[in-house]
Design an enzyme around this catalytic site. Structure first.
Site, short mmCIF file in Angstrom:
data_model
loop_
_atom_site.label_atom_id
_atom_site.label_comp_id
_atom_site.label_asym_id
_atom_site.label_seq_id
_atom_site.Cartn_x
_atom_site.Cartn_y
_atom_site.Cartn_z
N ASN A 178 69.94 40.44 -28.73
CA ASN A 178 70.13 39.19 -28.00
C ASN A 178 70.07 38.02 -28.96
OD1 ASN A 178 70.45 40.25 -25.41
ND2 ASN A 178 68.27 40.10 -24.90
N HIS A 220 74.68 51.45 -27.05
CA HIS A 220 73.48 52.22 -26.71
C HIS A 220 72.49 52.13 -27.88
CE1 HIS A 220 70.71 55.24 -25.64
NE2 HIS A 220 71.35 56.30 -26.05
N TYR A 252 70.88 53.35 -21.24
CA TYR A 252 72.25 52.97 -21.60
C TYR A 252 73.27 54.08 -21.39
CZ TYR A 252 70.61 48.47 -23.27
OH TYR A 252 70.08 47.21 -23.32
N HIS A 284 74.84 41.55 -18.45
CA HIS A 284 75.79 41.29 -19.55
C HIS A 284 77.23 41.57 -19.13
CE1 HIS A 284 72.61 40.87 -22.69
NE2 HIS A 284 71.96 41.72 -21.91
FE1 HDD Z 1 69.99 45.81 -22.11
C1 HDD Z 1 73.32 45.91 -21.56
C2 HDD Z 1 70.47 43.74 -24.77
C3 HDD Z 1 66.58 45.44 -22.43
C4 HDD Z 1 69.51 48.14 -19.76
N1 HDD Z 1 71.57 44.98 -22.99
C5 HDD Z 1 72.88 45.14 -22.61
C6 HDD Z 1 73.73 44.39 -23.48
C7 HDD Z 1 72.92 43.78 -24.37
C8 HDD Z 1 71.57 44.16 -24.07
C9 HDD Z 1 73.34 42.86 -25.50
C10 HDD Z 1 75.24 44.30 -23.38
C11 HDD Z 1 75.91 45.38 -24.18
C12 HDD Z 1 77.39 45.15 -24.20
O1 HDD Z 1 77.82 44.13 -24.75
O2 HDD Z 1 78.11 46.00 -23.68
N2 HDD Z 1 68.76 44.75 -23.30
C13 HDD Z 1 69.16 44.04 -24.40
C14 HDD Z 1 67.99 43.65 -25.15
C15 HDD Z 1 66.91 44.12 -24.48
C16 HDD Z 1 67.39 44.82 -23.34
C17 HDD Z 1 68.04 42.87 -26.45
C18 HDD Z 1 65.44 44.01 -24.83
C19 HDD Z 1 65.01 43.90 -26.03
N3 HDD Z 1 68.35 46.61 -21.23
C20 HDD Z 1 67.03 46.35 -21.52
C21 HDD Z 1 66.19 47.23 -20.75
C22 HDD Z 1 67.01 48.02 -20.01
C23 HDD Z 1 68.36 47.60 -20.32
C24 HDD Z 1 64.67 47.25 -20.81
C25 HDD Z 1 66.68 49.11 -19.03
C26 HDD Z 1 65.66 49.89 -19.15
N4 HDD Z 1 71.20 46.77 -20.83
C27 HDD Z 1 70.79 47.73 -19.98
C28 HDD Z 1 71.93 48.39 -19.25
C29 HDD Z 1 73.18 47.70 -19.86
C30 HDD Z 1 72.55 46.70 -20.80
C31 HDD Z 1 71.80 48.38 -17.78
C32 HDD Z 1 74.20 47.11 -18.91
C33 HDD Z 1 75.54 47.49 -19.47
C34 HDD Z 1 75.26 48.40 -20.56
O3 HDD Z 1 73.92 48.59 -20.66
O4 HDD Z 1 76.06 48.96 -21.27
O5 HDD Z 1 71.92 49.74 -19.48
#
Ligand code: HDD
Length: 713
Positions: free
Chosen positions: A159, A350, A373, A86
């Site tokens: 999402n 988060h 997060y 993202h």
């Molecule tokens: Fe995630 C970012 C949505 C599963 C780990 N995720 C991130 C963002 C969105 C989602 C919209 C962007 C946030 C922003 O705009 O700053 N992610 C989802 C959805 C998931 C999902 C809807 C499943 C239902 N994500 C998911 C899993 C993991 C992560 C299973 C790890 C175990 N996601 C992250 C992250 C991010 C992230 C690596 C990258 C940047 C952030 O968090 O802030 O931690």
């Protein structure tokens, strides 16, 4: 003995929010340097920022040049790590308002009072691409909402698709490694169409449902304003009596859903990589505030096991014909950020940011996210004080004993930074539940420590098959073409075969056979797909589109000198009255001499293209049409619009330009063109009828029944 001569107030700070709460707080951090002297970060006025301090005009630079040193130091550290997923996003402020109190469902204050506008910040994003990648790629879109509630921040980090690729967070690094550019040569950018992604997918049947969504038109939103959002996981609502219910969250755009077509999306990625970002920004600047209704699906605790899938499985939807979506409120986005980095880049979401009345379930994907997060913010934002960044600060009061750390902004007063204490009157102290203290839902759990997956998570193909059957035939065609594109880019043939035989054929046989044909794989002979019976919920983009309004659609008008400017004005007026935006496009970006007067030109064929518009109109004027007939750009514009299914209108002599463009040989001999194909014309003078017919065609969004295969564009 008191803690400090200036004793803090003995009672808790009051709470409460209004639409302006967050903006008022942010205004303390906003800075406008117009009219000011340039200074160093120490406030020293700078006399010269164009020349380093040197020993002689042609001599070496001196160490004592503190201004040069400070300016460079800051510049050298301007970049922070982008989000691992993202990374590419766009943000906006707004507010959320509940339609009626949801007291019976949840105690969350944000859902109690319809007169309260709770401030929000929203960030939309793509997933796979880097921060500078194009907007219109085939991908899931992030839909994150931060509610600045009076009880603290609640983040709904969702999402634009209601399911996820995997069931357990432990697979997330594998999924992301597979989709990101391949590690040896860092290609391709912002695209899943490569071997490692489909290798992983072909070996992970649980991805099937999300893969179907991502191959569908849902992955190509025309606008962030025209896509849905989903919380994905099953969460819990808990009311004041402690009664819990399962809940799924849905965001429904008031404008309805609309998507691009793949050829168009790829071209936009070159013509305007900021397409979705620009659209969001411009809509808000114009006052066309994006709106989304919030819907909830509620399942009673006792019904947890009544479905043929598991509520804790994030690869499943709860079909809406089984549990309807109840619309409970609306979010309006009405303000663009002032500074992209400070706000959109530094915002930290988060899923673990919750408020009383909203709780988690044991969905193993959600549980893993709750760990991930905070970690990511530490590396991205450089330390544990990111919650103090203006965009992240809650409007609810913050009091605790967390201290120090990089970038600490708060001057905590007093000796006490521990609990319990007597030197600070025992405060800050935990709040009882009745005073808003968060109490986790006391779910009873028991079990053996084990690595494994519940058998209730095992059916990976029924819902993908339901998805396929719910699409309209044109949407199915698009999905087949998308699969042919994605898998056609896969170089290792065995992966293509595995995808067709062991994956797509388990979703739908005809799908597998059709995809196989496009990628040189022997079609499967046996049907291995699940039987889909009963009513299939409608989940495609078409099912949720709105055809009763053309509000905020963009219409191109092609013109040259000699255009019928009176006719153009009349059509423009009718379109803008209906809420659309009209842009006049000509060969050069300078005013035209119309039949009656001057016409302003908004864009030239050099600075824009058909893919930037929802529809195209050609006004009359013999000289204008003669000139346009000789311009390949104009003919290409019409052909491309036709190929992409967009409404096309022409008045008077304008019809001759459509004939010159050929438009796959569509017969335009009738008085009104071919309204069923979205080509609306009038050789005569009935401009009013023509305009109404054209508006009705624009409202349809796209016409899929065209013979587009013959269009050369
Ligand atoms: Fe995630 C970012 C949505 C599963 C780990 N995720 C991130 C963002 C969105 C989602 C919209 C962007 C946030 C922003 O705009 O700053 N992610 C989802 C959805 C998931 C999902 C809807 C499943 C239902 N994500 C998911 C899993 C993991 C992560 C299973 C790890 C175990 N996601 C992250 C992250 C991010 C992230 C690596 C990258 C940047 C952030 O968090 O802030 O931690």
């Amino acid at each position: 003995m008191t803690d400090h001569p200036n004793r803090p107030p003995a009672s808790p700070e009051p709470r409460g929010v209004s639409e302006q709460s967050k903006q008022e707080q942010l205004s303390e951090s906003r800075k406008d340097s117009r009219g000011q002297y340039l200074t160093t970060n120490q406030g020293l006025r700078v006399s010269d920022t164009d020349n380093s301090l040197t020993a002689g005009l042609r001599g070496p630079t001196l160490l004592e040049d503190f201004h040069l040193r400070e300016k460079m130091m800051h510049f050298d550290h301007e970049r922070i790590p982008e989000r691992v997923v993202h990374a590419r996003g766009s943000g906006a402020y707004g507010y959320f308002q509940v339609y009626e109190p949801l007291t019976e469902l949840t105690r969350a204050r944000v859902f109690q009072d319809p007169s309260v506008k709770t401030p929000v910040f929203v960030r939309f994003s793509t997933v796979a691409g880097f921060r500078g990648s194009a907007d219109t790629v085939r991908d899931v879109r992030g839909f994150s909402v931060k509610f600045y509630t009076e009880e603290g921040n609640w983040d709904l980090v969702g999402n634009n698709m209601p399911v996820f690729f995997i069931q357990d967070a432990v697979k997330f690094p594998d999924l992301v490694h597979a989709v990101k550019p391949e590690p040896h040569h860092q290609m391709p950018q912002a695209s899943a169409a490569h071997d490692t992604f489909w290798d992983f997918i072909s070996l992970m049947p649980e991805t099937a449902h999300n893969v179907m969504w991502v191959l569908s038109d849902r992955a190509l939103p025309r606008s962030y304003r025209m896509m849905e959002g989903f919380g994905v996981h099953t969460f819990r609502f808990v009311n004041a009596e402690g009664k819990a219910r399962f809940v799924k969250f849905h965001w429904r755009p008031v404008l309805g859903t609309a998507s691009l077509v793949w050829d168009e999306a790829q071209k936009i990625a070159g013509k305007d990589p900021d397409f979705n970002r620009r659209d969001l920004w411009e809509a808000i600047e114009k006052g066309d505030f994006p709106e989304y209704e919030l819907g909830v699906q509620i399942v009673e605790e006792e019904d947890e096991h009544r479905f043929d899938f598991d509520l804790l499985d994030a690869t499943k939807i709860i079909p809406e014909n089984e549990v309807p979506v109840r619309i409970v409120g609306k979010m309006t986005l009405n303000r663009n950020p002032d500074n992209f980095f400070a706000e959109t880049e530094q915002v930290a979401f988060h899923p673990g940011h919750v408020v009383p009345g909203i709780d988690f379930t044991n969905d193993p994907l959600l549980q893993g996210r709750l760990f991930s997060y905070l970690d990511t913010q530490l590396i991205r934002l450089g330390g544990p004080n990111f919650a103090q960044l203006p965009i992240n600060r809650p409007v609810a009061p913050v009091h605790n004993n967390q201290r120090e750390g990089y970038g600490q902004q708060t001057i905590h007063r007093g000796r006490v930074s521990y609990f319990p204490n007597s030197l600070g009157d025992g405060t800050p102290r935990p709040a009882p539940e009745a005073e808003g203290g968060y109490v986790h839902y006391a779910e009873r759990v028991a079990g053996h420590k084990i690595r494994g997956r519940s058998p209730s998570f095992a059916d990976h193909f029924t819902q993908p098959a339901m998805f396929w059957h719910s699409l309209t035939p044109p949407e199915q065609d698009h999905l087949v073409e998308a699969a042919q594109f994605e898998l056609g880019k896969v170089e290792v043939f065995a992966i293509r075969e595995r995808m067709v035989h062991e994956y797509l054929n388990r979703i739908d046989h005809s799908l597998a056979v059709r995809v196989a044909e496009g990628i040189g794989v022997e079609p499967p002979t046996e049907d291995a797909s699940p039987a889909v019976t009963g009513r299939v919920p409608e989940v495609g983009v078409e099912a949720r589109k709105r055809t009763d309004s053309i509000r905020t659609r963009k219409v191109a008008v092609l013109a040259a000198d000699g255009v019928d400017d009176a006719g153009l004005s009349a059509v423009r007026q009718a379109l803008t009255d209906a809420g659309a935006t009209v842009e006049v496009i000509s060969r050069f970006q300078k005013p035209l001499q119309g039949e009656g007067g001057e016409v302003k030109v908004d864009k030239s064929f050099m600075t824009t293209a058909s893919v930037m518009y929802d529809a195209v109109f050609v006004p009359g004027g013999p000289a204008s049409i003669d000139a346009l007939k000789g311009q390949g750009d104009a003919l290409h514009f019409l052909n491309e619009s036709f190929k992409h299914g967009k409404a096309i209108g022409a008045a008077g002599e304008g019809v001759a330009l459509l004939r010159a463009a050929d438009l796959a040989g569509v017969d335009l001999s009738g008085p009104q063109g071919q309204p069923d194909l979205g080509v609306v014309t009038s050789d005569g003078a009935e401009l009013v009828n023509l305009t109404q017919g054209f508006i009705a065609a624009v409202a349809q969004h796209r016409f899929w029944n065209r013979p587009k295969g013959q269009v050369p564009a």
